[in-house]
Design an enzyme around this catalytic site. Structure first.
Site, short mmCIF file in Angstrom:
data_model
loop_
_atom_site.label_atom_id
_atom_site.label_comp_id
_atom_site.label_asym_id
_atom_site.label_seq_id
_atom_site.Cartn_x
_atom_site.Cartn_y
_atom_site.Cartn_z
N GLY A 12 95.99 51.09 42.09
CA GLY A 12 94.59 51.23 42.50
C GLY A 12 94.29 50.71 43.89
N ASN A 14 94.25 52.37 46.63
CA ASN A 14 93.33 53.33 47.26
C ASN A 14 91.91 53.17 46.73
OD1 ASN A 14 94.43 55.58 49.18
ND2 ASN A 14 96.07 55.12 47.76
N ASN A 101 91.65 65.06 44.95
CA ASN A 101 92.87 64.29 44.69
C ASN A 101 93.57 64.02 46.02
OD1 ASN A 101 95.11 63.24 43.06
ND2 ASN A 101 96.23 65.04 43.76
N HIS A 103 97.36 63.42 47.64
CA HIS A 103 98.78 63.55 47.33
C HIS A 103 99.58 63.00 48.50
CE1 HIS A 103 102.32 65.15 45.36
NE2 HIS A 103 102.70 65.60 46.53
C1 GRF Z 1 99.03 57.05 46.30
O1 GRF Z 1 100.19 57.07 47.09
C2 GRF Z 1 98.45 58.43 46.19
O2 GRF Z 1 98.78 59.27 47.27
C3 GRF Z 1 99.10 58.96 44.95
O3 GRF Z 1 99.24 57.87 44.07
C4 GRF Z 1 99.33 56.68 44.85
C5 GRF Z 1 98.34 55.71 44.30
O4 GRF Z 1 98.56 54.45 44.85
N1 GRF Z 1 98.30 60.01 44.34
P1 GRF Z 1 97.46 53.31 44.50
O5 GRF Z 1 97.38 53.23 42.99
O6 GRF Z 1 96.16 53.75 45.10
O7 GRF Z 1 98.00 52.07 45.13
#
Ligand code: GRF
Length: 188
Positions: A12, A14, A101, A103
């Site tokens: 989490g 991000n 989303n 990626h």
């Molecule tokens: C990120 O690298 C995103 O691109 C992918 O999953 C990862 C999530 O990382 N979809 P975090 O949980 O936000 O640290």
């Protein structure tokens, strides 16, 4: 006030970065976090950030629990930030072009089922790619196939290992994801 539901299956970082961005800019956005894993660290982050959070498991998805919760929460935008389940078609239909989303690669390359996290960066290194990046796209009923909203690139050096690549990609995510969300919410 805008309402954003953030979905994450793991760490989490991000999700936290997005929440902090909007708080620091004092923008009128309320967040709600949903994870499919009761032990996901994103739930700990939610607690520390004082953001409401809950767990809706894959089995509950199949029972349309996610659809019912979205009908109650009525988000302006649904943001998948490291959510590993295929999003239920019923919710996609309720929220056409309101589910995005991120990626960690330059789609359409290195996407699809099983292509997530370290697997993506390992493939980039194995294939001796000289660049990679991030893709933010609308969610469709197939993994990583919705219309692309934004992409950003970074170089990959021959000496980079998957962890080096992951670090470069995360920096792109933290820089761009909140701004793309702000543009979508406020049409800036
Ligand atoms: C990120 O690298 C995103 O691109 C992918 O999953 C990862 C999530 O990382 N979809 P975090 O949980 O936000 O640290």
């Amino acid at each position: 006030m805008k309402h954003v539901v953030l979905l994450a299956s793991g760490s989490g970082s991000n999700a936290e970065n997005i929440i902090r961005y909007f708080r620091e800019k004092n923008l009128p956005v309320q967040f709600h976090i949903i994870s499919n894993k009761a032990d996901a660290f994103v739930l700990e982050r939610a607690k520390r950030l004082n953001v409401p959070a809950e767990v809706i498991t894959k089995k509950q998805n199949n029972d349309n629990v996610l659809q019912k919760r979205m009908q109650e929460l009525k988000p302006d935008l649904i943001v998948l930030a490291g959510y590993l389940l295929l999003f239920p078609a019923a919710v996609i239909n309720d929220y056409l072009n309101k589910i995005i989303n991120i990626h960690p690669a330059l789609l359409p390359k290195y996407g699809g089922k099983g292509m997530y996290g370290g697997f993506v960066h390992q493939a980039i290194v194995d294939n001796k790619e000289t660049e990679t990046g991030i893709t933010i796209h609308y969610v469709s009923d197939k993994y990583d196939e919705g219309a692309i909203i934004f992409q950003a690139k970074t170089t990959v050096n021959p000496t980079d290992n998957p962890e080096d690549v992951a670090q470069k990609v995360h920096l792109l995510e933290y820089e761009h994801f909140p701004k793309v969300i702000e543009e979508l919410l406020f049409n800036v």
